[in-house]
Design a protein around this motif. Structure first.
Motif: not given
Length: 333
Positions: A21-34, A67-74, A84-88
């Protein structure tokens, strides 16, 4: 589509489609979850139950994962870590609300990011150290060994030791705009992407230069293949792989050129365990390219929409990809 004389075997019908639903600018995985990094505000967790997690108040300009966190800059001037739980949580904020458009993760939980001319490093303990580059920081990379950060900028790159307050940073000079940077996995070479259609490299031990040319456009995507044998690159109508399996790297050697196409390679991602590279093209095709013999497998058919991001899970069994138009998919091998 790819310009090959024989039909390419296809796994495209095994792809699980996802509507980003929006441009994809990155792809990462938590285990088998993209997890797809969207161009605006959110991460899309694409497990059995898809969910969107809004983490920025605006565009997401950079992302990295260990693999344990995704860090983003905006463009909201915030650096955000998501688990991995979506907590940020916001782990840094630029005091001038400048864009955070460069970041990388390092050893022992360290993270580096930049705003303007200043590069920052935050250790696992939360200590922050800063370095002002000669010009706007355009790329960051941690060395694979030791605690050393490469900073790409105008007229070259600087190697900075954040923990050594009295140490003089090492300067690697070459005229022009250097816009991205990567260390070879053995730590012996540093390579930058440039504003022009070329790469530049240095052998760190003696500063020997490496000039890597032959592209039809600026190189925007780099990925090391398994064992650091090759550096896979975008920027041409074929996959270009520079050899780094000897003490001199690509010096006086020609690259491998595989998977020719009428469309330009936009994104590359080396397989974590096999001598294979996933290549995403500007026409929307995704090909799996075997380095040894150039054999191809189609993962996505061309549809005239450029691929925006590719990523493998740690096992190399899952490949996720997304387009600039918000279409995405996950291939299970």
């Amino acid at each position: 589509m790819s310009d090959t004389s024989a039909p390419i075997p296809s796994l495209a019908d095994r792809v699980r489609p996802i509507e980003a639903g929006a441009p994809v600018v990155g792809v990462h995985f938590f285990g088998a979850i993209p997890v797809f990094v969207l161009g605006e505000e959110a991460l899309l967790f694409a497990g059995e139950d898809e969910r969107r997690v809004a983490i920025h108040a605006g565009g997401i300009l950079a992302s990295a994962s260990d693999g344990t966190r995704i860090v983003t800059g905006g463009d909201d001037g915030k650096l955000v870590a998501t688990d991995a739980d979506g907590g940020h949580q916001v782990i840094a904020t630029d005091d001038k609300k400048r864009w955070i458009d460069q970041l990388t993760l390092g050893p022992d939980g360290a993270v580096a990011w930049s705003a303007g001319k200043v590069a920052h490093v935050r250790t696992k303990k939360g200590d922050v150290r800063s370095f002002e580059a000669p010009s706007t920081v355009a790329g960051l990379a941690f060395a694979p060994k030791g605690f050393r950060l490469a900073i790409a900028h105008y007229n070259g790159a600087t190697l900075w030791f954040p923990n050594a307050a009295g140490a003089t940073p090492q300067k690697l000079e070459w005229k022009g705009s250097h816009l991205g940077v990567t260390f070879s996995p053995d730590g012996k070479f540093l390579v930058t992407t440039m504003q022009e259609s070329a790469l530049h490299g240095w052998r760190i031990a003696d500063g020997q230069h490496m000039r890597m040319t032959g592209y039809s456009a600026r190189v925007r995507s780099l990925s090391w293949t398994v064992g650091g044998a090759f550096l896979a690159t975008s920027g041409s109508e074929q996959l270009i792989l520079w050899p780094f399996d000897g003490k001199d790297g690509p010096m006086r050697r020609q690259p491998k050129m595989l998977a020719p196409s009428q469309a330009r390679v936009a994104v590359v991602a080396g397989h974590p365990r096999q001598p294979v590279v996933a290549a995403g093209y500007a026409d929307g095709a995704v090909l799996l390219v075997r380095i040894d013999d150039g054999a191809l497998i189609e993962a996505r058919k061309a549809d005239a929409v450029p691929i925006g991001a590719l990523g493998w899970d740690a096992s190399g069994q899952l490949l996720a990809f997304g387009t600039e138009a918000g279409e995405a998919g996950v291939l299970s091998l």
